[in-house]
Design an enzyme around this catalytic site. Structure first.
Site, PDB file in Angstrom:
ATOM      1  N   LYS A 291       1.024  -1.222  -0.175  1.00 32.28           N
ATOM      2  CA  LYS A 291      -0.024   0.162   0.113  1.00 32.28           C
ATOM      3  C   LYS A 291       0.936   1.158  -0.194  1.00 32.28           C
ATOM      4  O   LYS A 291       1.528   1.533   0.875  1.00 32.28           O
ATOM      5  CB  LYS A 291      -0.968   0.023   1.190  1.00 32.28           C
TER       6      LYS A 291
ATOM      7  N   GLY B 167       4.892   3.147  10.546  1.00 31.99           N
ATOM      8  CA  GLY B 167       4.042   4.075  10.751  1.00 31.99           C
ATOM      9  C   GLY B 167       4.143   4.591  12.248  1.00 31.99           C
ATOM     10  O   GLY B 167       5.074   4.448  13.213  1.00 31.99           O
ATOM     11  N   SER B 168       2.972   5.408  12.540  1.00 29.43           N
ATOM     12  CA  SER B 168       2.915   5.613  14.016  1.00 29.43           C
ATOM     13  C   SER B 168       2.250   4.732  14.976  1.00 29.43           C
ATOM     14  O   SER B 168       1.503   3.921  14.312  1.00 29.43           O
ATOM     15  CB  SER B 168       1.973   7.132  13.841  1.00 29.43           C
TER      16      SER B 168
ATOM     17  N   GLU C  83       7.002  -1.261  13.042  1.00 31.83           N
ATOM     18  CA  GLU C  83       8.188  -0.415  13.119  1.00 31.83           C
ATOM     19  C   GLU C  83       7.522   1.149  13.328  1.00 31.83           C
ATOM     20  O   GLU C  83       7.134   1.748  12.374  1.00 31.83           O
ATOM     21  CB  GLU C  83       8.963  -0.255  11.544  1.00 31.83           C
TER      22      GLU C  83
ATOM     23  N   CYS D  59      12.140   8.817  11.365  1.00 35.16           N
ATOM     24  CA  CYS D  59      11.648   8.217  12.717  1.00 35.16           C
ATOM     25  C   CYS D  59      12.722   7.724  13.505  1.00 35.16           C
ATOM     26  O   CYS D  59      12.632   7.776  14.718  1.00 35.16           O
ATOM     27  CB  CYS D  59      11.064   6.586  12.107  1.00 35.16           C
TER      28      CYS D  59
ATOM     29  N   GLU E 298       6.950  12.619  20.107  1.00 34.43           N
ATOM     30  CA  GLU E 298       7.702  12.926  18.712  1.00 34.43           C
ATOM     31  C   GLU E 298       6.961  14.054  18.120  1.00 34.43           C
ATOM     32  O   GLU E 298       6.036  14.238  17.956  1.00 34.43           O
ATOM     33  CB  GLU E 298       7.369  11.470  18.001  1.00 34.43           C
TER      34      GLU E 298
END
Ligand code: NAD
Length: 489
Positions: free
Chosen positions: A182, A234-235, A256, A290, A390
Site C-alpha cells: 500500500k 508508521g505511528s 516499526e 523515525c 515525537e
C-alpha cells in the site's frame, strides 16, 4: 512561484496494479499536493477495499509458482531488479522530491539503498536452509523448515515510502512471499515507479501488487483473511488500531513505529563532530525521520559551547527548493503538519524552553510551501510534552546532564526505544553506555550511517517489535514448520 515546479510529464500514473493490469482504483479522486509550493502535482483515483481483495487474489494466484521457484532463480531476479533500479535512478530521483519534498540531493542515495536491499536479500534467497534436531522422542528424524507466509501486506508511511517499502519487500520476496503493497496517497510516486521497474525486471505478474490510499485501504488489508502477515511502518496511534483490527483474523503484525531518540553528548566528545551529527536529527528527511536523534542530552560543562555550535551550523543549512542542487533541507509534508509542529514548539516555550534558533514558519519565497527552519530549543524539561513526544519536524530539544548515570537515566526515560546516539572519545564509556540503552539502534559517534540492509533495524518499547534488515529481517517473513518422522517400523 519562487521554486521550481514538478515536471508532470515525469509522473507515473498507475496507482493500482493488480497482476498485470492497471485498473483505475475504485476509490475517490485524489489531488496530490507538492509540499514545497502547495500546488497539485496530479490527480488520480485511490484504490478501495475491492481493489485490495483483487490484489490479494492476484498475489494468492502467483504464490504457488513464486514459492516453487528455486532460490537461485529468485536471487537472479532480485539481482536484475537491483541493477534496473540503479539504471533508472534518474527517473526515480525527482519523484522522491515531488512526492514529499525530499531534497534532490538525497534521491540517488535512495535508489542505491533500494538496490542494495534487493541485492542483500537476493543473496539470502538461495541460502534458505532448515536444520535437523536430535530429538528426544525417537528413534526419529526431526527437522525444521522456514516457510513463507504466502501473501505479505506492506503498509508504509509518507516520509520515506521507497526506503520503508523496500525494507519489507526485499526480505519478504527473498523468503518466497508475494506482496500487496500500500502506497500512502500523499507520497505515492516512488512506489508507483518501483512497481513499474519490478514488472520490467521480469517478475511474474501478481508477485507484487500495488494499492494506493489512506486508512480505509490499510484497514481492508489488515482485515483480509488472505493476507498472512502485515508489516506496518508508521505511528503508534495507527498501530493500536491495526492491532485491534488484526484480532479478527489473528494475523501477525510486524511494527516499526516512531521514536524520540536520545543523543548523548559527553564532555570528552569531539564537540564539532557531535554538533554536526546532532544537527542531522533536524535535517535528515526534513526532520521527519523515525530514527532521527531529536532529544539532545549534553554534559553541563560543554552545554553552552555545544548550543553555540548548533546555532552557528544551523545558519549554514540552506532550507528551500527541494529541486535545487544546493538545498540541504526541504519542507514538511503539509500545512496541518506544520501547524502541529509549531504548536508543539509554542508548548515547549510555555513550559520554559529557550529558543536557540528557528521556531517561526518561513515566509517570503517559502510562503506557498510548508517550511520551518531548523529549530533548537534549550533548557527543555525532561518532563515537558515536547521532550516526551515525537514532533516529526526539524525540531531538536536540548537538556543538560551532570553525570553518566543521569545521562543514561534521562535517555531511557521515554516510552520510545528506536535509536540512541552516544558521542564520546572514551571507548569504554561508549560500550558501557551503549549496553544500557533501551533502544533497538545504538550508534557511538554516528548519526544514521548504520542503516544498511545487513543490520537488523527496529525498536524497543513503543517503537515497535520485530526487525527489518539482516537475517532477522528475513526471519520476519518466514514461519517455522517442525517435521518429526518416526523411524520405527
Ligand atoms: P501513520 O501511522 O499515520 O500512517 C502510516 C500508514 O498507515 C499510511 O500508509 C496510512 O495510510 C496507513 N494507515 C492509517 N490508518 C490505518 C489503519 N487504521 N489501518 C491500516 N493502515 C492505516 O504514519 P505517518 O504519518 O504516515 O508516518 C509517520 C510515522 O511513521 C511516525 O511516527 C514515524 O516515526 C513512523 N515511521 C517509523 C519508521 C520505522 O522504521 N520505525 C519509519 C518511518 C516512519
Amino acid at each position: 512561484m519562487a521554486f521550481q515546479s514538478p515536471d508532470q510529464s515525469r509522473l507515473p500514473t498507475a496507482a493500482t496494479v493488480i497482476g498485470d493490469s492497471q485498473p483505475q482504483g475504485g476509490g475517490a479522486k485524489y489531488a496530490h499536493i507538492y509540499p514545497a509550493t502547495g500546488e497539485v502535482t496530479s490527480e488520480f483515483h485511490l484504490s478501495d477495499a475491492s481493489d485490495v481483495a483483487k490484489a490479494v487474489a492476484a498475489a494468492q494466484a502467483a504464490f504457488p509458482e513464486w514459492r516453487a521457484m528455486t532460490g537461485d532463480k529468485r536471487r537472479n531476479l532480485m539481482f536484475k531488479l537491483a541493477a534496473l533500479i540503479e539504471e533508472r535512478a534518474e527517473e526515480m530521483t525527482p519523484l522522491l522530491s515531488y512526492e514529499n519534498g525530499s531534497i534532490l540531493l538525497a534521491g540517488p542515495h535512495m535508489s542505491a539503498d533500494a538496490a542494495q536491499k534487493f541485492r542483500y536479500f537476493g543473496g539470502w534467497a538461495d541460502k534458505i536452509e532448515g536444520r535437523a534436531i536430535d530429538t528426544w522422542g525417537g528413534p526419529a528424524h526431526d527437522y525444521v523448515r522456514y516457510e513463507p507466509y504466502g501473501v505479505v501486506g506492506a503498509i508504509v508511511p509518507w516520509n520515506g515510502p521507497l526506503f520503508a517499502a523496500t525494507m519489507i519487500m526485499a526480505p519478504a520476496l527473498a523468503a518466497g512471499n508475494c506482496v500487496v503493497l500500500k502506497a500512502p496517497e500523499n507520497a505515492p510516486y516512488s512506489l508507483m515507479k518501483l512497481v513499474e521497474i519490478i514488472r520490467d525486471a521480469g517478475f511474474p505478474p501478481g508477485v507484487v501488487n500495488l494499492v494506493t490510499g489512506g486508512p480505509d485501504v490499510g484497514e481492508a488489508m489488515v482485515g483480509h483473511p488472505g493476507i498472512g502477515k502485515i508489516e506496518f511502518i508508521g505511528s503508534g496511534g495507527t498501530a493500536r488500531k491495526i492491532l485491534a483490527k488484526a484480532s479478527e483474523t489473528l494475523k501477525p503484525i510486524g511494527l516499526e513505529l516512531g521514536g524520540k531518540s536520545a543523543v548523548l553528548v559527553f564532555a570528552d566528545a569531539d564537540l564539532q563532530a557531535a554538533a554536526k551529527r546532532g544537527l542531522a536529527g533536524a535535517v535528515s528527511a526534513n526532520g521527519q525521520g523515525c530514527v532521527n536523534g531529536t532529544r539532545l542530552l549534553v554534559e553541563r560543562s560543554v552545554y553552552e559551547p555545544y548550543l553555540q555550535m548548533l546555532q552557528a551550523m544551523a545558519g549554514y543549512v540552506k532550507v528551500g527548493d527541494p529541486l535545487a542542487q544546493d538545498t540541504v533541507m526541504g519542507p514538511v509534508i503539509s500545512d496541518t503538519a506544520l501547524d502541529r509542529i509549531q504548536s508543539m514548539v509554542e508548548g515547549g516555550k510555555s513550559d520554559g524552553a529557550r529558543v536557540v534558533v528557528g521556531g517561526e514558519r518561513l515566509d517570503g519565497e517559502h510562503k506557498d510551501g510548508f517550511f520551518l527552519p531548523i529549530t533548537v530549543l534549550a533548557d527543555v524539561s525532561p518532563e515537558s510534552h515536547i521532550a516526551k513526544n515525537e514532533v516529526f519536524g526539524p525540531v531538536l530539544v536540548v537538556t543538560p546532564f551532570d553525570s553518566e548515570e543521569e545521562a543514561v537515566a534521562l535517555a531511557n526515560d521515554s516510552d520510545y526505544g528506536l535509536g540512541a546516539y552516544i558521542h564520546t572519545t572514551n571507548l569504554a564509556r561508549g560500550h558501557r553506555v551503549a549496553n544500557r540503552m533501551m533502544a533497538g539502534q545504538v550508534q557511538v559517534n554516528g548519526s544514521g550511517e548504520a542503516m544498511t540492509p545487513c543490520v537488523p533495524f527496529g525498536g524497543m518499547k513503543h517503537s515497535g517489535h520485530g526487525r527489518l534488515g539482516g537475517i532477522e529481517g528475513l526471519r520476519e517473513f518466514q514461519q517455522v514448520r517442525n517435521v518429526w518422522i518416526n523411524l520405527q517400523d
